[in-house]
Motif scaffolding. Structure first.
Motif, PDB file in Angstrom:
ATOM      1  N   ARG A 162      28.976  64.789  71.987  1.00  0.00           N
ATOM      2  CA  ARG A 162      28.540  66.174  71.839  1.00  0.00           C
ATOM      3  C   ARG A 162      28.651  66.620  70.389  1.00  0.00           C
ATOM      4  O   ARG A 162      27.764  67.292  69.870  1.00  0.00           O
ATOM      5  CB  ARG A 162      29.378  67.076  72.743  1.00  0.00           C
ATOM      6  N   ALA A 163      29.752  66.243  69.730  1.00  0.00           N
ATOM      7  CA  ALA A 163      29.949  66.678  68.347  1.00  0.00           C
ATOM      8  C   ALA A 163      28.856  66.130  67.443  1.00  0.00           C
ATOM      9  O   ALA A 163      28.471  66.767  66.474  1.00  0.00           O
ATOM     10  CB  ALA A 163      31.322  66.239  67.844  1.00  0.00           C
ATOM     11  N   HIS A 164      28.355  64.945  67.774  1.00  0.00           N
ATOM     12  CA  HIS A 164      27.325  64.339  66.916  1.00  0.00           C
ATOM     13  C   HIS A 164      25.936  64.518  67.493  1.00  0.00           C
ATOM     14  O   HIS A 164      24.990  63.891  67.034  1.00  0.00           O
ATOM     15  CB  HIS A 164      27.602  62.843  66.728  1.00  0.00           C
ATOM     16  N   ARG A 165      25.842  65.317  68.511  1.00  0.00           N
ATOM     17  CA  ARG A 165      24.562  65.507  69.204  1.00  0.00           C
ATOM     18  C   ARG A 165      23.929  64.174  69.583  1.00  0.00           C
ATOM     19  O   ARG A 165      22.719  63.983  69.486  1.00  0.00           O
ATOM     20  CB  ARG A 165      23.581  66.296  68.339  1.00  0.00           C
ATOM     21  N   ALA A 166      24.788  63.247  69.965  1.00  0.00           N
ATOM     22  CA  ALA A 166      24.275  61.944  70.395  1.00  0.00           C
ATOM     23  C   ALA A 166      24.119  61.982  71.909  1.00  0.00           C
ATOM     24  O   ALA A 166      24.678  62.850  72.583  1.00  0.00           O
ATOM     25  CB  ALA A 166      25.257  60.857  69.990  1.00  0.00           C
ATOM     26  N   THR A 167      23.363  61.032  72.461  1.00  0.00           N
ATOM     27  CA  THR A 167      23.178  61.025  73.909  1.00  0.00           C
ATOM     28  C   THR A 167      24.298  60.260  74.609  1.00  0.00           C
ATOM     29  O   THR A 167      24.730  60.636  75.682  1.00  0.00           O
ATOM     30  CB  THR A 167      21.814  60.413  74.255  1.00  0.00           C
ATOM     31  N   LEU A 168      24.755  59.169  73.988  1.00  0.00           N
ATOM     32  CA  LEU A 168      25.812  58.365  74.628  1.00  0.00           C
ATOM     33  C   LEU A 168      26.756  57.815  73.565  1.00  0.00           C
ATOM     34  O   LEU A 168      26.300  57.294  72.555  1.00  0.00           O
ATOM     35  CB  LEU A 168      25.164  57.196  75.405  1.00  0.00           C
ATOM     36  N   ARG A 169      28.042  57.935  73.816  1.00  0.00           N
ATOM     37  CA  ARG A 169      29.024  57.297  72.929  1.00  0.00           C
ATOM     38  C   ARG A 169      29.976  56.463  73.772  1.00  0.00           C
ATOM     39  O   ARG A 169      30.391  56.908  74.854  1.00  0.00           O
ATOM     40  CB  ARG A 169      29.849  58.343  72.174  1.00  0.00           C
ATOM     41  N   VAL A 170      30.311  55.279  73.262  1.00  0.00           N
ATOM     42  CA  VAL A 170      31.307  54.449  73.929  1.00  0.00           C
ATOM     43  C   VAL A 170      32.621  54.677  73.200  1.00  0.00           C
ATOM     44  O   VAL A 170      32.636  54.794  71.973  1.00  0.00           O
ATOM     45  CB  VAL A 170      30.901  52.957  73.863  1.00  0.00           C
ATOM     46  N   PHE A 171      33.707  54.752  73.949  1.00  0.00           N
ATOM     47  CA  PHE A 171      35.006  55.035  73.342  1.00  0.00           C
ATOM     48  C   PHE A 171      35.338  53.999  72.284  1.00  0.00           C
ATOM     49  O   PHE A 171      35.181  52.792  72.496  1.00  0.00           O
ATOM     50  CB  PHE A 171      36.099  55.036  74.413  1.00  0.00           C
ATOM     51  N   ASP A 172      35.813  54.507  71.157  1.00  0.00           N
ATOM     52  CA  ASP A 172      36.165  53.622  70.057  1.00  0.00           C
ATOM     53  C   ASP A 172      37.528  54.097  69.552  1.00  0.00           C
ATOM     54  O   ASP A 172      37.687  55.249  69.178  1.00  0.00           O
ATOM     55  CB  ASP A 172      35.057  53.749  69.005  1.00  0.00           C
ATOM     56  N   ALA A 173      38.490  53.172  69.598  1.00  0.00           N
ATOM     57  CA  ALA A 173      39.875  53.563  69.291  1.00  0.00           C
ATOM     58  C   ALA A 173      39.995  54.187  67.907  1.00  0.00           C
ATOM     59  O   ALA A 173      40.774  55.097  67.692  1.00  0.00           O
ATOM     60  CB  ALA A 173      40.789  52.352  69.404  1.00  0.00           C
ATOM     61  N   ARG A 174      39.165  53.736  66.941  1.00  0.00           N
ATOM     62  CA  ARG A 174      39.304  54.276  65.581  1.00  0.00           C
ATOM     63  C   ARG A 174      38.863  55.737  65.525  1.00  0.00           C
ATOM     64  O   ARG A 174      39.535  56.588  64.985  1.00  0.00           O
ATOM     65  CB  ARG A 174      38.477  53.463  64.592  1.00  0.00           C
ATOM     66  N   SER A 175      37.701  56.046  66.146  1.00  0.00           N
ATOM     67  CA  SER A 175      37.256  57.440  66.071  1.00  0.00           C
ATOM     68  C   SER A 175      38.146  58.313  66.946  1.00  0.00           C
ATOM     69  O   SER A 175      38.298  59.504  66.709  1.00  0.00           O
ATOM     70  CB  SER A 175      35.796  57.584  66.468  1.00  0.00           C
ATOM     71  N   HIS A 176      38.759  57.681  67.977  1.00  0.00           N
ATOM     72  CA  HIS A 176      39.703  58.427  68.805  1.00  0.00           C
ATOM     73  C   HIS A 176      40.859  58.928  67.938  1.00  0.00           C
ATOM     74  O   HIS A 176      41.246  60.083  67.995  1.00  0.00           O
ATOM     75  CB  HIS A 176      40.216  57.533  69.922  1.00  0.00           C
ATOM     76  N   THR A 177      41.367  58.041  67.090  1.00  0.00           N
ATOM     77  CA  THR A 177      42.469  58.438  66.206  1.00  0.00           C
ATOM     78  C   THR A 177      41.999  59.594  65.331  1.00  0.00           C
ATOM     79  O   THR A 177      42.707  60.569  65.127  1.00  0.00           O
ATOM     80  CB  THR A 177      42.880  57.243  65.307  1.00  0.00           C
ATOM     81  N   ALA A 178      40.750  59.499  64.844  1.00  0.00           N
ATOM     82  CA  ALA A 178      40.225  60.569  63.984  1.00  0.00           C
ATOM     83  C   ALA A 178      40.115  61.884  64.747  1.00  0.00           C
ATOM     84  O   ALA A 178      40.485  62.943  64.249  1.00  0.00           O
ATOM     85  CB  ALA A 178      38.868  60.165  63.435  1.00  0.00           C
ATOM     86  N   ALA A 179      39.638  61.796  66.014  1.00  0.00           N
ATOM     87  CA  ALA A 179      39.453  63.030  66.779  1.00  0.00           C
ATOM     88  C   ALA A 179      40.789  63.701  67.074  1.00  0.00           C
ATOM     89  O   ALA A 179      40.952  64.905  66.901  1.00  0.00           O
ATOM     90  CB  ALA A 179      38.726  62.725  68.087  1.00  0.00           C
TER      91      ALA A 179
END
Ligand code: C2E
Ligand code: CA
Length: 461
Positions: A167-184
């Motif tokens: 949603r934040a990137h206005r993308a249609t689908l994102r798969v969980f990624d541990a690195r961006s999780h840490t960022a979020a």
């Protein structure tokens, strides 16, 4: 009898989150597995399923606030209920739950991550489309998040975080990624530091040029805020603006951005370039008379061509106050643009009453223009309507030459998007303005193919 046919049977061992109730909203809640219910189902699948890895997908309704504001909570619940029913029919083995007002989640097994992603995307596409709510038709769009194949207890949270990312990137689908999780997670825990960041000048602004599609020249900029945290790096504006709205820091943030925009506009003017600057005005502030007073004082003290971008939701919350405030701004020479139009439920009634002289068509509508004749016809009608109401039309998020040609052919006046220019710091904007004083770089008639034949589109299936 369930509101959604046999939807009650899709889920579970009854007992998870069931409330017996006669009124509509409670009845809707009663027919869903809830979040703890799904968590138990995940553990159950992990213990009793076959050896294939387990995944959780989350599907979130786009522009939920806006749909709820116009159609009401029960209508949204109805939409989510129908989506769940469709999902059950498409994927009978999935365990499905409503985990928040606007999010469905499903646990399932797949051979590998590739298959899980394909099925999630197929399900997302299958759920999208028009739904009726009373007499109105709502174009339902969804974003999706998919967990990695991790420990069962973490899967639902991972899917939820991936959905937030999408949603934040206005993308249609994102798969969980541990690195961006840490960022979020990092950015959320940074929120108490935002106020200090405002005070200590850790923020800066960038400006994204808007191009006049007829002259091929820059005709204004949208000023966007940026925050680079000293240790954690860039924080997404979508994330910190949203949280600033929740915490009340949005006033201080918007004041800061507005002052900065006026400062940088003055520097640009000193270089010999006069340009309107647009600043985003958060929904919470549109109905806030004191804040509007402050803008007007600032503008009186520092004349400049300042515009404000507001979304329709801002007006829907407190229509009368917002209409009055927008009219005051326009009368003082700071007209408003209606932002993100066409991204959800767009109300013609409000369009007529807002004193705006510009309509910005959302990227999601623009993206579809080249793919769907229906979207092209809708866009053309909105453009005609806006022109009839005396507004200019901006096509947002134009990423390639073909889309630029299409939106120009559909009658849009202005283009904004990566095809023309990305948001840039002031020094680069000064350079762009210097370059723009030569021969037009992006003139529609010189560079682009023939405008599209709308009559042909109309007759297309
Ligand atoms: P928005 O108002 O819809 O702003 C446009 C967003 O789309 C910007 O993202 C811009 O960088 C991005 N964009 C522009 N052209 C393209 C394109 O061709 N493709 C793609 N994929 N994206 C494009 P950004 O800067 O990340 O801002 C996101 C949102 O954050 C903004 O959406 C706005 O709602 C909010 N925001 C940003 N700055 C401010 C601010 O100063 N105040 C408030 N209230 N909100 C802000
Ligand atoms: Ca905007």
């Amino acid at each position: 009898m369930s509101l959604f046919g046999d939807f009650a049977g899709l889920t579970r061992p009854r007992g998870d989150g069931i409330q017996l109730a006669s009124d509509l909203s409670l009845a809707i809640k009663a027919d869903f597995l809830d979040r703890p219910g799904l968590e138990r189902q995940v553990l159950d699948l992990a213990g009793h399923g076959d050896n294939r890895p387990l995944f959780v997908a989350a599907f979130g309704l786009d522009r939920f606030d806006r749909i709820r504001a116009v159609a009401g909570y029960e209508a949204v619940a109805g939409i989510v209920g129908r989506l769940a029913e469709r999902l059950r029919q498409a994927e009978p083995d999935w365990r499905i739950a409503r985990i928040s007002d606007d999010v469905l989640a499903a646990a399932f097994q797949a051979v590998d991550a590739g298959e899980a992603e394909r099925r999630t995307e197929a399900a997302r596409l299958g759920l999208q489309g028009e739904q009726s709510v009373g007499a109105a038709r709502i174009d339902v769009r969804l974003a999706a998040g998919l967990s990695a194949a991790g420990p069962p207890a973490a899967l639902l949270r991972e899917a939820d975080l991936a959905l937030d990312e999408a949603r934040a990137h206005r993308a249609t689908l994102r798969v969980f990624d541990a690195r961006s999780h840490t960022a979020a997670v990092g950015s959320l825990s940074l929120m108490p530091e935002l106020r200090a960041a405002i005070e200590q000048d850790q923020l800066f602004v960038v400006h994204q040029p808007k191009w006049d599609l007829r002259t091929g020249r820059i005709c204004g900029v949208e000023t966007l805020v940026r925050w680079t945290h000293p240790r954690h790096g860039p924080v997404e504006p979508d994330v910190f603006v949203r949280v600033a709205e929740e915490t009340g820091d949005i006033r201080a943030l918007t004041r800061w951005v507005l002052d900065k925009a006026l400062d940088e506009q003055a520097v640009l003017a000193a270089e010999g370039f006069q340009l309107p600057f647009s600043v985003n005005l958060s929904g919470r502030l549109v109905g806030d008379e004191t804040f509007i007073d402050w803008i007007l004082e600032r503008k009186a003290a520092r004349p400049g061509d300042l515009r404000l971008e507001i979304t329709e939701t801002a007006v829907i919350d407190q229509p009368e106050r917002a209409f009055a405030n927008v009219a005051r701004l326009a009368a003082a020479g700071s007209p408003c643009s209606i932002d993100d139009y066409g991204s959800g439920l767009s109300s013609l009634a409000y369009l007529k009453r807002i004193w705006a002289d510009e309509l910005k068509l959302d990227k999601c509508l623009i993206d579809e223009v080249g793919r769907s004749a229906r979207d092209a016809v809708i866009t053309r009608s909105i453009v005609d309507l806006a022109h009839g109401l005396g507004m200019k039309v901006v096509a947002e998020g134009v990423e390639d030459a073909q889309t630029a040609a299409l939106v120009a052919g559909l009658g849009c006046d202005i283009g904004q998007g990566y095809f023309f220019a990305r948001p840039m710091p002031l020094a680069q904007l000064v350079e762009a303005m210097r370059a723009d004083s030569g021969p037009p770089a992006r003139q529609v008639t010189q560079r682009w193919p023939e405008p599209m034949d709308v009559a042909a589109v109309r007759s297309a299936p």
